[in-house]
Design an enzyme around this catalytic site. Structure first.
Site, PDB file in Angstrom:
ATOM      1  CB  CYS A 106       9.731   6.511 -23.884  1.00 19.94           C
ATOM      2  SG  CYS A 106       9.314   5.730 -22.324  1.00 19.94           S
ATOM      3  CG  HIS A 107       5.556   7.810 -21.433  1.00 20.90           C
ATOM      4  ND1 HIS A 107       6.552   6.981 -20.961  1.00 20.90           N
ATOM      5  CD2 HIS A 107       4.410   7.359 -20.882  1.00 20.90           C
ATOM      6  CE1 HIS A 107       6.018   6.080 -20.161  1.00 20.90           C
ATOM      7  NE2 HIS A 107       4.722   6.280 -20.099  1.00 20.90           N
TER       8      HIS A 107
END
Length: 185
Positions: A106-107
């Protein structure tokens, strides 16, 4: 296999912590939660507070050499905080220097951008990081899991919680391969 999970004191996406943790445990590994502060990590379900998890060790007092692999869960606030902490950045960078596998979802690749660990590599992430990764010298792909062997340290990345099955399968394969290699001796 001893696997470090690195999280900020709050902001980690709970499922991106708990599902990889479960996968490592079920594969016979020993996960340990590292953070920048002692106590408990506050997880989130997107923007809502979720459960808390006990910190096993401080990243400032830990060495990458003590772990066989690193998992970086996402959440927007989590890697954004970690990339401003010199110990977290140094810890992640050290894994690449040792040639040990790293998995980020994800991030989480924001921390890898800060650690200058994406240059010359192909990876994926939450789509909003695409420009950051390209600006840091990486190649971004929109795939559920990307495994990159462009350097000594294998890098496994995924985009989002819906990719967790593919992410866990890919990083377990890489962690297992690393364990059978020179580290197993």
């Amino acid at each position: 296999m001893r696997v470090a999970f690195l999280s900020a004191p709050e902001g980690v996406e709970q499922v991106e912590l708990t599902e990889p943790w479960r996968a490592v445990t079920e594969a016979g590994g020993r996960p340990e939660l590292l953070s920048t502060e002692s106590g408990r990590v506050q997880a989130f379900h997107h923007l809502d507070r979720a459960d808390t998890f006990p910190v096993d060790a401080l990243v400032a007092e830990s060495s990458a050499e003590d772990y066989d692999a690193l998992v970086l869960p996402g959440g927007v606030a989590n890697p954004d905080f970690l990339r401003t902490d010199r110990y977290a950045v140094g810890f992640a960078r050290h894994f690449f220097g040792l040639g040990r596998p790293v998995a980020a979802i994800c991030h989480a690749p924001w921390l890898l951008v800060e650690a200058d660990a994406v240059r010359g590599r192909t990876l994926t992430s939450w789509p909003s990081l695409r420009t950051d990764i390209r600006n840091a010298g990486g190649t971004w792909k929109d795939e559920e899991a990307v495994v990159c062997h462009a350097a000594a340290a294998p890098l496994v990345t995924s985009r989002k919680p819906q990719d967790l099955d593919a992410f866990c399968a890919a990083f377990l394969a890489e962690f297992g391969a690393a364990q059978r290699g020179p580290m197993a001796a």
